[in-house]
Design a protein around this motif. Sequence first.
Motif, PDB file in Angstrom:
ATOM      1  N   GLN A 236      29.587  71.314  -0.130  1.00 17.26           N
ATOM      2  CA  GLN A 236      29.574  69.914   0.298  1.00 17.26           C
ATOM      3  C   GLN A 236      30.662  69.608   1.301  1.00 17.26           C
ATOM      4  OE1 GLN A 236      29.725  68.339  -3.673  1.00 17.26           O
ATOM      5  NE2 GLN A 236      27.615  67.700  -3.539  1.00 17.26           N
TER       6      GLN A 236
ATOM      7  N   PRO B  89      30.571  69.059   4.627  1.00 19.03           N
ATOM      8  CA  PRO B  89      30.368  67.926   5.547  1.00 19.03           C
ATOM      9  C   PRO B  89      30.593  66.586   4.873  1.00 19.03           C
ATOM     10  CG  PRO B  89      28.553  69.476   5.662  1.00 19.03           C
ATOM     11  CD  PRO B  89      29.387  69.899   4.515  1.00 19.03           C
ATOM     12  N   LEU B  90      30.062  66.459   3.637  1.00 20.65           N
ATOM     13  CA  LEU B  90      30.213  65.200   2.914  1.00 20.65           C
ATOM     14  C   LEU B  90      31.688  64.903   2.679  1.00 20.65           C
ATOM     15  CD1 LEU B  90      27.987  63.354   1.838  1.00 20.65           C
ATOM     16  CD2 LEU B  90      28.490  64.263  -0.438  1.00 20.65           C
TER      17      LEU B  90
ATOM     18  N   ALA C   4      34.260  66.091   4.289  1.00 18.68           N
ATOM     19  CA  ALA C   4      34.958  65.840   5.549  1.00 18.68           C
ATOM     20  C   ALA C   4      34.733  64.405   5.999  1.00 18.68           C
ATOM     21  CB  ALA C   4      34.468  66.817   6.612  1.00 18.68           C
ATOM     22  N   MET C   5      33.503  63.922   5.814  1.00 18.16           N
ATOM     23  CA  MET C   5      33.217  62.539   6.206  1.00 18.16           C
ATOM     24  C   MET C   5      34.058  61.568   5.406  1.00 18.16           C
ATOM     25  SD  MET C   5      29.163  62.599   6.877  1.00 18.16           S
ATOM     26  CE  MET C   5      28.794  60.986   6.212  1.00 18.16           C
ATOM     27  N   ALA C   6      34.099  61.807   4.109  1.00 16.21           N
ATOM     28  CA  ALA C   6      34.882  60.918   3.249  1.00 16.21           C
ATOM     29  C   ALA C   6      36.347  60.958   3.655  1.00 16.21           C
ATOM     30  CB  ALA C   6      34.739  61.350   1.787  1.00 16.21           C
TER      31      ALA C   6
ATOM     32  N   ILE D 177      37.677  61.745   6.596  1.00 14.24           N
ATOM     33  CA  ILE D 177      37.922  61.092   7.890  1.00 14.24           C
ATOM     34  C   ILE D 177      37.887  59.582   7.735  1.00 14.24           C
ATOM     35  CG2 ILE D 177      36.911  60.697  10.166  1.00 14.24           C
ATOM     36  CD1 ILE D 177      36.075  63.660  10.099  1.00 14.24           C
ATOM     37  N   TRP D 178      36.931  59.122   6.932  1.00 12.36           N
ATOM     38  CA  TRP D 178      36.833  57.684   6.708  1.00 12.36           C
ATOM     39  C   TRP D 178      38.111  57.154   6.048  1.00 12.36           C
ATOM     40  CZ3 TRP D 178      36.237  54.684   2.123  1.00 12.36           C
ATOM     41  CH2 TRP D 178      35.916  53.347   2.363  1.00 12.36           C
TER      42      TRP D 178
END
Lengths: 392, 163
Positions: free
Chosen positions: B90, B92-93, B95-97, B99-100
């Motif tokens: 997971q 990408p998921l 990493a998105m969290a 970065i957010w």
Amino acid sequence: MPEPVSFFREILKAIGLAVVVFTFLAVVGAMYGVYFERKISGWIQARIGPKHVGPYGLLQTIADTVKLLQKEHITPRRADALIFNTAPLIVAVAALLDWVVIPFGKEFGRVLIVRDINIGVLYFAAMASITVIGILAAGWASNNKYALLGGLRAASQMISYEIPLALGILWVVMIAGTLSTVGIVEAQRGGWFLFKVPPLGLLAAVLFLAAATAEVNRVPFDLPEAESELVAGYFAEYTGMRFALFQLGEYGEMFGMAALASVLFLGGWLEPNLPAWLWVALGLSALGVAAFVRFSALRTVYLLRPIMALAVLGAVLSAVMALGISTGRAPVLPSLIWFFAKMFALVFFLMWMRWTYPRLRLDQLLNLSWKVLLPVGLVNLLLTGFLLTVAR
Amino acid sequence: MGELAAFLILSALILIPAVIVVTSRNIVRAALSLVPTFLGVTGFYIMLQAEFVAGIQVLIYAGAITVLILFVIMLTEGGSGTMVRQVTGQVPLGAMAAIWLAFLILVVLSRTTWPTARGQLPQYSVQAIGTAFLTNYVLIFEVTSLVLLISLVGAIVIARREE
């Protein structure tokens, strides 16, 4: 607050002082520490000790160090090379950092100390606690079951004994009202903390010394390196200079603990404030002990040789003091001599303990810490706090 | 100048081992990497002239907590020496969290007005901390010690049951 400091000069000063302290530790702490240890163990076990290299074997450890420097450095194939090679540095550097807060004396109008920081004794305890990381890392990285067992024992032991050690230090801090080592020494101008609030001062000193012996892994608390069961414990796989660095760390820490104990309980560099007749009495009784050993049948007993040597030294010291006081000189001997006399007396005591007592078992060791030293230390603190509040 | 240099060096000292802590596949190395991180934080405390907290930080975190973690790792069977997977499928998921979250923190930090009033530092922070603990914050102090006591008793109870 802080006046502008030249960082360049501060860094140069720090490097210079580090070199001085390291040289002192390597020469006095490790080299002559090992020499004294071998000589004293020889006395106690009725043998002679090193005697071939140099007069009285004085150059023996220098020869040993040169030998260790030349030896090949071996990293075991399955060991974690990075951690394996860093661990001795952690131990040696932690022992070196201990000495930052030790005041050696007061000469030329200033205290001889690397840095008098206002959390001095806390800093010392913190640096002493860093050592265990190096030991644990060495034990694990060697990939050797004996080394690992030694490392684990060291961890459980040092964690347990840090608390009585801190309680012993805390007692002194309560009485002195400061954490600075210089402040603690200055607070003992009226009398050593060893004899303060009798017998609580003595109790705190015993607590501190027992915990300090365990912290530096010496007999009777040397389970991490018990050579008869664990080969050599956590440094079993180390060769050459890296092994020597462990030795340096161990002896540096032992001398550091002795120095701190003399600062905490024996008044550091301060000269004992006794009248001349007491010095004469002390000197005569020491001379009496020495003469008794020398001229009775006891002179054949090797075990009593160190006692005789110490008694003669004590008699000489007392004679100098009595003479100095009667001729009216206020501080008879320089403060450095007093500091080193106290420190070496404690080092001798630690070595004496090492060669007299058998090793404890692991459960006895942990029981001693948690069921004896810890409650005694807490009760000691409570009583002292109560007395201080009442006296106020 | 010196203060900035110290800050940058300490930041590197904290952040680089911190990255190793989360990425290293060797759990002992990860635990050992905590040590420089803790020591770097100690440096920050000293820069803020909180010497007492700095000393406690070394004593408790570097000297005790890390040792405890290492101790547990080495006593756990198969815990040491094995390579641990640090990344799951997971990425990408996550990493998105991350970065957010980083964006959010940056926004909050840049919008906050930091009070930079010049207070008077206590000359001797040990005494100030001790007094504060036993006067204004005595309830928190006592409740914390109670929590520690309960966890101690709980650990003993659990260890006893296994006998």
